[in-house]
Design a protein around this motif. Structure first.
Motif, PDB file in Angstrom:
ATOM      1  N   LEU A  98       0.821  -1.214   0.000  1.00 46.52           N
ATOM      2  CA  LEU A  98       0.000   0.000   0.000  1.00 46.52           C
ATOM      3  C   LEU A  98       0.853   1.261   0.000  1.00 46.52           C
ATOM      4  O   LEU A  98       0.319   2.372   0.084  1.00 46.52           O
ATOM      5  CB  LEU A  98      -0.915   0.011   1.229  1.00 46.52           C
ATOM      6  N   LEU A  99       2.179   1.101  -0.089  1.00 49.35           N
ATOM      7  CA  LEU A  99       3.037   2.275  -0.199  1.00 49.35           C
ATOM      8  C   LEU A  99       2.792   2.979  -1.530  1.00 49.35           C
ATOM      9  O   LEU A  99       2.373   2.357  -2.510  1.00 49.35           O
ATOM     10  CB  LEU A  99       4.511   1.865  -0.109  1.00 49.35           C
ATOM     11  N   ASN A 122       1.516   7.607  -8.066  1.00 49.80           N
ATOM     12  CA  ASN A 122       0.137   7.275  -8.426  1.00 49.80           C
ATOM     13  C   ASN A 122      -0.841   8.113  -7.611  1.00 49.80           C
ATOM     14  O   ASN A 122      -0.569   8.494  -6.470  1.00 49.80           O
ATOM     15  CB  ASN A 122      -0.133   5.783  -8.203  1.00 49.80           C
ATOM     16  N   ASN A 123      -1.970   8.408  -8.212  1.00 51.37           N
ATOM     17  CA  ASN A 123      -3.053   9.099  -7.528  1.00 51.37           C
ATOM     18  C   ASN A 123      -3.976   8.032  -6.947  1.00 51.37           C
ATOM     19  O   ASN A 123      -4.824   7.482  -7.650  1.00 51.37           O
ATOM     20  CB  ASN A 123      -3.802  10.000  -8.514  1.00 51.37           C
ATOM     21  N   VAL A 124      -3.795   7.710  -5.678  1.00 53.00           N
ATOM     22  CA  VAL A 124      -4.492   6.562  -5.102  1.00 53.00           C
ATOM     23  C   VAL A 124      -5.999   6.764  -5.014  1.00 53.00           C
ATOM     24  O   VAL A 124      -6.750   5.783  -4.919  1.00 53.00           O
ATOM     25  CB  VAL A 124      -3.932   6.231  -3.696  1.00 53.00           C
ATOM     26  N   LEU A 125      -6.469   7.999  -5.046  1.00 54.94           N
ATOM     27  CA  LEU A 125      -7.904   8.248  -4.934  1.00 54.94           C
ATOM     28  C   LEU A 125      -8.562   8.532  -6.280  1.00 54.94           C
ATOM     29  O   LEU A 125      -9.718   8.967  -6.330  1.00 54.94           O
ATOM     30  CB  LEU A 125      -8.162   9.409  -3.967  1.00 54.94           C
ATOM     31  N   ARG A 126      -7.838   8.270  -7.349  1.00 56.12           N
ATOM     32  CA  ARG A 126      -8.433   8.465  -8.669  1.00 56.12           C
ATOM     33  C   ARG A 126      -9.472   7.381  -8.941  1.00 56.12           C
ATOM     34  O   ARG A 126      -9.213   6.188  -8.744  1.00 56.12           O
ATOM     35  CB  ARG A 126      -7.361   8.409  -9.748  1.00 56.12           C
ATOM     36  N   VAL A 127     -10.635   7.789  -9.401  1.00 57.09           N
ATOM     37  CA  VAL A 127     -11.682   6.841  -9.800  1.00 57.09           C
ATOM     38  C   VAL A 127     -11.580   6.635 -11.313  1.00 57.09           C
ATOM     39  O   VAL A 127     -11.621   7.602 -12.068  1.00 57.09           O
ATOM     40  CB  VAL A 127     -13.085   7.371  -9.435  1.00 57.09           C
ATOM     41  N   PRO A 128     -11.410   5.392 -11.784  1.00 56.27           N
ATOM     42  CA  PRO A 128     -11.272   5.141 -13.222  1.00 56.27           C
ATOM     43  C   PRO A 128     -12.463   5.685 -14.004  1.00 56.27           C
ATOM     44  O   PRO A 128     -13.593   5.703 -13.489  1.00 56.27           O
ATOM     45  CB  PRO A 128     -11.206   3.608 -13.305  1.00 56.27           C
ATOM     46  N   PRO A 129     -12.221   6.162 -15.243  1.00 50.03           N
ATOM     47  CA  PRO A 129     -13.287   6.786 -16.043  1.00 50.03           C
ATOM     48  C   PRO A 129     -14.594   6.003 -16.128  1.00 50.03           C
ATOM     49  O   PRO A 129     -15.670   6.613 -16.000  1.00 50.03           O
ATOM     50  CB  PRO A 129     -12.630   6.938 -17.422  1.00 50.03           C
ATOM     51  N   PRO A 130     -14.591   4.675 -16.300  1.00 47.00           N
ATOM     52  CA  PRO A 130     -15.882   3.970 -16.409  1.00 47.00           C
ATOM     53  C   PRO A 130     -16.741   4.093 -15.160  1.00 47.00           C
ATOM     54  O   PRO A 130     -17.961   3.951 -15.221  1.00 47.00           O
ATOM     55  CB  PRO A 130     -15.460   2.508 -16.631  1.00 47.00           C
ATOM     56  N   CYS A 187      -1.792  -8.267   6.542  1.00 44.50           N
ATOM     57  CA  CYS A 187      -0.447  -8.729   6.180  1.00 44.50           C
ATOM     58  C   CYS A 187       0.276  -7.694   5.332  1.00 44.50           C
ATOM     59  O   CYS A 187       1.481  -7.452   5.501  1.00 44.50           O
ATOM     60  CB  CYS A 187      -0.529 -10.065   5.434  1.00 44.50           C
ATOM     61  N   ALA A 188      -0.452  -7.073   4.406  1.00 43.66           N
ATOM     62  CA  ALA A 188       0.155  -6.064   3.533  1.00 43.66           C
ATOM     63  C   ALA A 188       0.591  -4.846   4.341  1.00 43.66           C
ATOM     64  O   ALA A 188       1.700  -4.318   4.148  1.00 43.66           O
ATOM     65  CB  ALA A 188      -0.833  -5.657   2.441  1.00 43.66           C
ATOM     66  N   ILE A 189      -0.270  -4.393   5.242  1.00 39.90           N
ATOM     67  CA  ILE A 189       0.066  -3.236   6.071  1.00 39.90           C
ATOM     68  C   ILE A 189       1.251  -3.558   6.977  1.00 39.90           C
ATOM     69  O   ILE A 189       2.158  -2.731   7.151  1.00 39.90           O
ATOM     70  CB  ILE A 189      -1.153  -2.790   6.898  1.00 39.90           C
ATOM     71  N   LYS A 190       1.278  -4.760   7.546  1.00 36.67           N
ATOM     72  CA  LYS A 190       2.392  -5.139   8.421  1.00 36.67           C
ATOM     73  C   LYS A 190       3.707  -5.178   7.654  1.00 36.67           C
ATOM     74  O   LYS A 190       4.741  -4.695   8.140  1.00 36.67           O
ATOM     75  CB  LYS A 190       2.137  -6.496   9.067  1.00 36.67           C
ATOM     76  N   ALA A 191       3.687  -5.741   6.443  1.00 36.58           N
ATOM     77  CA  ALA A 191       4.915  -5.796   5.642  1.00 36.58           C
ATOM     78  C   ALA A 191       5.423  -4.389   5.332  1.00 36.58           C
ATOM     79  O   ALA A 191       6.626  -4.119   5.412  1.00 36.58           O
ATOM     80  CB  ALA A 191       4.663  -6.574   4.355  1.00 36.58           C
ATOM     81  N   ASP A 192       4.511  -3.492   4.983  1.00 33.27           N
ATOM     82  CA  ASP A 192       4.908  -2.108   4.696  1.00 33.27           C
ATOM     83  C   ASP A 192       5.436  -1.414   5.947  1.00 33.27           C
ATOM     84  O   ASP A 192       6.453  -0.708   5.901  1.00 33.27           O
ATOM     85  CB  ASP A 192       3.719  -1.318   4.132  1.00 33.27           C
ATOM     86  N   CYS A 193       4.742  -1.596   7.079  1.00 32.02           N
ATOM     87  CA  CYS A 193       5.164  -0.936   8.317  1.00 32.02           C
ATOM     88  C   CYS A 193       6.506  -1.485   8.792  1.00 32.02           C
ATOM     89  O   CYS A 193       7.345  -0.720   9.304  1.00 32.02           O
ATOM     90  CB  CYS A 193       4.104  -1.116   9.398  1.00 32.02           C
ATOM     91  N   ASN A 200      13.722   3.517   9.697  1.00 26.69           N
ATOM     92  CA  ASN A 200      13.551   4.644  10.620  1.00 26.69           C
ATOM     93  C   ASN A 200      12.637   5.730  10.061  1.00 26.69           C
ATOM     94  O   ASN A 200      12.856   6.923  10.282  1.00 26.69           O
ATOM     95  CB  ASN A 200      14.912   5.250  10.993  1.00 26.69           C
ATOM     96  N   VAL A 201      11.611   5.308   9.337  1.00 30.65           N
ATOM     97  CA  VAL A 201      10.612   6.245   8.811  1.00 30.65           C
ATOM     98  C   VAL A 201       9.412   6.213   9.754  1.00 30.65           C
ATOM     99  O   VAL A 201       8.791   5.164   9.947  1.00 30.65           O
ATOM    100  CB  VAL A 201      10.181   5.868   7.380  1.00 30.65           C
ATOM    101  N   MET A 202       9.102   7.358  10.361  1.00 35.88           N
ATOM    102  CA  MET A 202       8.010   7.413  11.338  1.00 35.88           C
ATOM    103  C   MET A 202       6.799   8.185  10.831  1.00 35.88           C
ATOM    104  O   MET A 202       5.665   7.887  11.212  1.00 35.88           O
ATOM    105  CB  MET A 202       8.503   8.070  12.632  1.00 35.88           C
ATOM    106  N   ASP A 203       7.002   9.163   9.998  1.00 35.09           N
ATOM    107  CA  ASP A 203       5.914  10.062   9.614  1.00 35.09           C
ATOM    108  C   ASP A 203       5.182   9.505   8.393  1.00 35.09           C
ATOM    109  O   ASP A 203       5.343   9.978   7.277  1.00 35.09           O
ATOM    110  CB  ASP A 203       6.455  11.460   9.320  1.00 35.09           C
ATOM    111  N   TYR A 204       4.387   8.471   8.621  1.00 32.90           N
ATOM    112  CA  TYR A 204       3.591   7.899   7.534  1.00 32.90           C
ATOM    113  C   TYR A 204       2.172   7.666   8.019  1.00 32.90           C
ATOM    114  O   TYR A 204       1.915   7.631   9.223  1.00 32.90           O
ATOM    115  CB  TYR A 204       4.212   6.602   7.003  1.00 32.90           C
ATOM    116  N   SER A 205       1.266   7.506   7.115  1.00 29.48           N
ATOM    117  CA  SER A 205      -0.133   7.316   7.489  1.00 29.48           C
ATOM    118  C   SER A 205      -0.855   6.562   6.371  1.00 29.48           C
ATOM    119  O   SER A 205      -0.329   6.354   5.285  1.00 29.48           O
ATOM    120  CB  SER A 205      -0.801   8.670   7.745  1.00 29.48           C
ATOM    121  N   LEU A 206      -2.069   6.151   6.687  1.00 25.60           N
ATOM    122  CA  LEU A 206      -2.929   5.459   5.728  1.00 25.60           C
ATOM    123  C   LEU A 206      -3.964   6.431   5.205  1.00 25.60           C
ATOM    124  O   LEU A 206      -4.732   7.023   5.980  1.00 25.60           O
ATOM    125  CB  LEU A 206      -3.618   4.273   6.403  1.00 25.60           C
TER     126      LEU A 206
END
Length: 211
Positions: A98-99, A122-130, A187-193, A200-206
């Motif tokens: 999810l990075l 990538n624009n994660v909040l983009r809604v595809p045209p259809p 599992c995906a979030i844990k792997a990314d975190c 040593n990256v602390m300033d991240y969010s979902l």
């Protein structure tokens, strides 16, 4: 003799680590010609400062598929240090991470100006045209899993802050129904975190969009 042409009016443009980002784009199924067409065929929109603390400017391609974000020199240097490990992580978790997906890193310098550093993602909040007519993102939340300083006040909302935070989500009484993919998502979030913590990256969010 003939006068040498002047470079005074030239725009200097540098693509950084093209082979690395080329491989990443192929992993994610992004074709070079379509990528270049989106980035170069029309003027970018936006240019506003984001709501985060970085003070970065955000631009969008015409199809809203890509975000072009400016980087400070410190961010640029840090990302270059992370790039080899970022590449390995994203190749290993190409379908599940999810990075943010970073597609290119560039430097440009206009005549008489300093160097501007940008990254394309990538624009994660983009809604595809259809689906664009039927699906509209009504709310956005920036979630860190903390309550400290994680409230957007009514005054801030009146002033135009659109992305809400953890405490707003709780106060609204919202619950996320993930369904049968809950374990895979965890599992995906844990792997990314784990990867972020290892560097040593602390300033991240979902970033969560609600339609």
């Amino acid at each position: 003799g003939a006068a040498k042409p002047s470079n005074a009016g030239m725009v200097r443009f540098t693509e950084v680590a093209p082979s690395v980002f080329g491989k990443l784009r192929r992993v994610w199924g992004v074709h070079l010609l379509s990528y270049l067409d989106a980035i170069c065929s029309a003027a970018l929109s936006g240019g506003a400062v984001g709501e985060g603390r970085s003070g970065a400017y955000f631009f969008f391609t015409e199809d809203r598929e890509y975000v072009v974000k400016t980087l400070r020199h410190s961010e640029w240097t840090f990302f270059l240090e992370l790039l080899p490990d970022y590449y390995e992580h994203m190749v290993q978790h190409a379908e599940t991470s999810l990075l943010s997906r970073f597609y290119g890193l560039y430097k440009l310098q206009l005549p008489g100006e300093g160097i501007t550093r940008v990254i394309v993602m990538n624009n994660v909040l983009r809604v595809p045209p259809p689906m664009a007519d039927a699906v509209k993102i009504d709310e956005m939340f920036d979630l860190k899993g903390s309550m400290y300083g994680r409230l957007v006040t009514p005054k801030q909302r009146e002033e135009g802050v659109k992305v809400l935070k953890d405490q707003n989500l709780l106060e609204l009484g919202r619950r996320l129904k993930v369904g049968p993919r809950a374990d895979a998502l965890r599992c995906a979030i844990k792997a990314d975190c784990d990867w972020l913590a290892a560097h040593n990256v602390m300033d991240y969010s979902l970033l969560l969009g609600v339609a």
